[in-house]
Motif scaffolding. Structure first.
Motif, PDB file in Angstrom:
ATOM      1  N   LEU A 299      11.330 -44.747  -2.757  1.00  0.00           N
ATOM      2  CA  LEU A 299      11.489 -43.333  -2.408  1.00  0.00           C
ATOM      3  C   LEU A 299      12.542 -43.154  -1.316  1.00  0.00           C
ATOM      4  CD1 LEU A 299       7.841 -41.942  -2.560  1.00  0.00           C
ATOM      5  CD2 LEU A 299       9.661 -41.780  -4.261  1.00  0.00           C
ATOM      6  N   PRO A 300      13.298 -42.051  -1.378  1.00  0.00           N
ATOM      7  CA  PRO A 300      14.439 -41.854  -0.471  1.00  0.00           C
ATOM      8  C   PRO A 300      14.025 -41.340   0.909  1.00  0.00           C
ATOM      9  CG  PRO A 300      14.290 -40.006  -1.980  1.00  0.00           C
ATOM     10  CD  PRO A 300      13.209 -40.971  -2.394  1.00  0.00           C
TER      11      PRO A 300
ATOM     12  N   LEU B 202      16.463 -33.610   7.118  1.00  0.00           N
ATOM     13  CA  LEU B 202      15.647 -32.839   8.066  1.00  0.00           C
ATOM     14  C   LEU B 202      16.277 -32.849   9.458  1.00  0.00           C
ATOM     15  CD1 LEU B 202      12.133 -34.119   6.940  1.00  0.00           C
ATOM     16  CD2 LEU B 202      12.988 -31.787   6.655  1.00  0.00           C
ATOM     17  N   SER B 203      16.699 -34.033   9.892  1.00  0.00           N
ATOM     18  CA  SER B 203      17.298 -34.156  11.226  1.00  0.00           C
ATOM     19  C   SER B 203      18.612 -33.392  11.318  1.00  0.00           C
ATOM     20  CB  SER B 203      17.525 -35.632  11.571  1.00  0.00           C
ATOM     21  OG  SER B 203      16.309 -36.329  11.637  1.00  0.00           O
ATOM     22  N   ARG B 204      19.412 -33.482  10.268  1.00  0.00           N
ATOM     23  CA  ARG B 204      20.727 -32.829  10.262  1.00  0.00           C
ATOM     24  C   ARG B 204      20.605 -31.322  10.413  1.00  0.00           C
ATOM     25  NH1 ARG B 204      22.276 -35.249   6.054  1.00  0.00           N
ATOM     26  NH2 ARG B 204      22.171 -33.607   4.482  1.00  0.00           N
ATOM     27  N   HIS B 205      19.487 -30.780   9.913  1.00  0.00           N
ATOM     28  CA  HIS B 205      19.281 -29.334  10.001  1.00  0.00           C
ATOM     29  C   HIS B 205      18.402 -28.937  11.184  1.00  0.00           C
ATOM     30  CE1 HIS B 205      20.697 -29.652   5.799  1.00  0.00           C
ATOM     31  NE2 HIS B 205      21.170 -28.446   6.022  1.00  0.00           N
ATOM     32  N   GLY B 206      18.103 -29.909  12.042  1.00  0.00           N
ATOM     33  CA  GLY B 206      17.364 -29.596  13.259  1.00  0.00           C
ATOM     34  C   GLY B 206      15.897 -29.263  13.036  1.00  0.00           C
ATOM     35  N   TRP B 207      15.354 -29.708  11.905  1.00  0.00           N
ATOM     36  CA  TRP B 207      13.938 -29.437  11.631  1.00  0.00           C
ATOM     37  C   TRP B 207      13.082 -30.331  12.515  1.00  0.00           C
ATOM     38  CZ3 TRP B 207       9.597 -31.857   9.314  1.00  0.00           C
ATOM     39  CH2 TRP B 207       8.591 -30.987   8.889  1.00  0.00           C
ATOM     40  N   ASP B 208      12.064 -29.770  13.146  1.00  0.00           N
ATOM     41  CA  ASP B 208      11.288 -30.543  14.125  1.00  0.00           C
ATOM     42  C   ASP B 208       9.790 -30.464  13.866  1.00  0.00           C
ATOM     43  OD1 ASP B 208      10.837 -27.928  14.808  1.00  0.00           O
ATOM     44  OD2 ASP B 208      11.295 -28.173  16.948  1.00  0.00           O
TER      45      ASP B 208
ATOM     46  N   GLU C 193      15.188 -34.490  -8.466  1.00  0.00           N
ATOM     47  CA  GLU C 193      15.801 -33.649  -7.439  1.00  0.00           C
ATOM     48  C   GLU C 193      16.148 -34.490  -6.213  1.00  0.00           C
ATOM     49  OE1 GLU C 193      14.668 -29.157  -6.730  1.00  0.00           O
ATOM     50  OE2 GLU C 193      13.455 -30.410  -5.409  1.00  0.00           O
ATOM     51  N   GLN C 194      17.340 -34.307  -5.680  1.00  0.00           N
ATOM     52  CA  GLN C 194      17.767 -35.025  -4.483  1.00  0.00           C
ATOM     53  C   GLN C 194      17.184 -34.358  -3.229  1.00  0.00           C
ATOM     54  OE1 GLN C 194      19.559 -37.952  -4.569  1.00  0.00           O
ATOM     55  NE2 GLN C 194      19.115 -37.709  -6.762  1.00  0.00           N
ATOM     56  N   PRO C 195      16.951 -35.142  -2.146  1.00  0.00           N
ATOM     57  CA  PRO C 195      16.372 -34.550  -0.935  1.00  0.00           C
ATOM     58  C   PRO C 195      17.121 -33.332  -0.409  1.00  0.00           C
ATOM     59  CG  PRO C 195      16.277 -36.930  -0.785  1.00  0.00           C
ATOM     60  CD  PRO C 195      17.060 -36.617  -2.040  1.00  0.00           C
ATOM     61  N   ALA C 196      18.447 -33.362  -0.464  1.00  0.00           N
ATOM     62  CA  ALA C 196      19.214 -32.208   0.029  1.00  0.00           C
ATOM     63  C   ALA C 196      18.928 -30.966  -0.810  1.00  0.00           C
ATOM     64  CB  ALA C 196      20.712 -32.520   0.011  1.00  0.00           C
ATOM     65  N   GLN C 197      18.730 -31.156  -2.109  1.00  0.00           N
ATOM     66  CA  GLN C 197      18.408 -30.028  -2.981  1.00  0.00           C
ATOM     67  C   GLN C 197      17.013 -29.488  -2.689  1.00  0.00           C
ATOM     68  OE1 GLN C 197      19.090 -32.391  -6.600  1.00  0.00           O
ATOM     69  NE2 GLN C 197      20.687 -30.944  -7.206  1.00  0.00           N
TER      70      GLN C 197
ATOM     71  N   ASP D 286       6.045 -32.852  -0.650  1.00  0.00           N
ATOM     72  CA  ASP D 286       5.625 -34.221  -0.943  1.00  0.00           C
ATOM     73  C   ASP D 286       6.851 -34.924  -1.502  1.00  0.00           C
ATOM     74  OD1 ASP D 286       4.879 -36.471  -2.583  1.00  0.00           O
ATOM     75  OD2 ASP D 286       2.811 -35.780  -2.587  1.00  0.00           O
ATOM     76  N   VAL D 287       7.361 -35.925  -0.804  1.00  0.00           N
ATOM     77  CA  VAL D 287       8.671 -36.492  -1.150  1.00  0.00           C
ATOM     78  C   VAL D 287       8.684 -37.187  -2.513  1.00  0.00           C
ATOM     79  CG1 VAL D 287       9.274 -36.789   1.286  1.00  0.00           C
ATOM     80  CG2 VAL D 287       8.280 -38.712   0.018  1.00  0.00           C
ATOM     81  N   MET D 288       7.518 -37.597  -3.029  1.00  0.00           N
ATOM     82  CA  MET D 288       7.512 -38.325  -4.295  1.00  0.00           C
ATOM     83  C   MET D 288       7.804 -37.435  -5.494  1.00  0.00           C
ATOM     84  SD  MET D 288       4.552 -40.756  -6.020  1.00  0.00           S
ATOM     85  CE  MET D 288       3.402 -39.424  -6.413  1.00  0.00           C
ATOM     86  N   HIS D 289       7.159 -36.289  -5.560  1.00  0.00           N
ATOM     87  CA  HIS D 289       7.236 -35.487  -6.781  1.00  0.00           C
ATOM     88  C   HIS D 289       8.622 -34.904  -7.063  1.00  0.00           C
ATOM     89  CE1 HIS D 289       3.014 -35.954  -7.734  1.00  0.00           C
ATOM     90  NE2 HIS D 289       2.768 -35.807  -6.442  1.00  0.00           N
ATOM     91  N   PRO D 290       9.341 -34.375  -6.089  1.00  0.00           N
ATOM     92  CA  PRO D 290      10.717 -33.945  -6.384  1.00  0.00           C
ATOM     93  C   PRO D 290      11.597 -35.101  -6.851  1.00  0.00           C
ATOM     94  CG  PRO D 290       9.956 -32.941  -4.357  1.00  0.00           C
ATOM     95  CD  PRO D 290       8.934 -33.972  -4.734  1.00  0.00           C
TER      96      PRO D 290
END
Length: 266
Positions: free
Chosen positions: A214-215, A223-229, A177-181, A168-172
């Motif tokens: 929110l970021p 997600l895209s950079r790591h090829g997550w689909d 916490e940054q998205p990359a982390q 859940d992108v809000m709680h981190p």
């Protein structure tokens, strides 16, 4: 990535109307809030479960997941928690949903390591039931465990493929916490991602995607950079914020915003 929305944004709406919204606005799936006040919940009869699954199949829309409210780190005996999880796993299986969402829900008065161990033990036990039913249990970044670093303290010891993470992108973000982390912590376990937007850390009422702080761009980028689909699911918390704008009129622009972010990230 595929796009879904949660029925938390359309409280009590009958399934056929939910499916009509998904079809009209180009969403691939729906996350079903599993609560007695909703049309879909663990008390549904086998016939009603079959009818619901058939409606989704006819519409060409996937049941992304069942959003349960079990708190796996809550104090008390294991048995009631495991019974609740098993009931939700059965519902998810009958609906053809690949995922079941659970919450951490630890008591802040207890030592974190004690609550982590309780959650890991319960999830490890429930993982065997999940495997038998072909459903994956996802621990959401939420309440007592808001960040990826918090969630991994539970998921690492479980070490079972049928137990993973729901980001859940809000709680981190609220937890600093940054998205990359977050991605680095959760990536070995990631089931899907809940997107949303809010005005500030102090005002978490739901906003249209892209209208808040929110970021989302950074999340989609990592997600895209790591090829997550996998799946992006819009959790618009209308149920808890009655004065928020109705979700149906926002679904089209919200999908367009996500598609734009995905295009830019590509």
């Amino acid at each position: 990535m595929k796009l879904a929305f949660s029925t938390l944004g359309v409280p009590g709406l009958p399934v056929p109307e939910v499916l009509a919204l998904a079809t009209a606005h180009g969403y691939h799936g729906v996350e079903l809030r599993a609560h007695p006040e909703e049309p879909v919940h663990p008390g549904l009869s086998p016939a009603d479960r079959a009818r619901t699954a058939a409606l989704f199949k006819e519409a060409g829309i996937e049941v992304l997941g069942v959003a349960g409210y079990t708190r796996v780190a809550a104090p008390g005996d294991d048995a009631p928690v495991l019974e609740e999880i098993r009931g939700l796993l059965g519902l998810a299986h009958d609906l053809g949903a690949p995922f079941l969402r659970v919450f951490p829900g630890a008591d802040p008065a207890l030592p974190p390591e004690e609550s982590d161990a309780v959650a890991a033990r319960r999830l490890g036990t429930a993982a065997e039931d999940a495997a038998a039913l072909g459903v994956r249990i996802l621990l959401e970044t939420h309440d007592s465990h808001p960040t990826g670093a918090d969630a991994i303290r539970v998921l690492g010891p479980v070490g079972h493929r049928q137990v993973g993470a729901l980001w859940d992108v809000m709680h981190p973000w609220l937890g600093g916490e940054q998205p990359a982390q977050t991605y680095a912590s959760l990536s070995p376990h990631l089931g899907y991602v809940q997107v949303k937007d809010i005005a500030s850390a102090e005002d978490t009422a739901p906003l249209p995607l892209g209208a808040g702080v929110l970021p989302l761009t950074e999340c989609v980028d990592v997600l895209s950079r790591h090829g997550w689909d996998g799946w992006l699911c819009w959790e618009y918390e209308k149920r808890w914020h009655e004065t928020a704008a109705p979700l149906p009129e926002l679904l089209g622009p919200g999908r367009d915003h996500l598609v734009r972010l995905l295009g830019e990230a590509a």
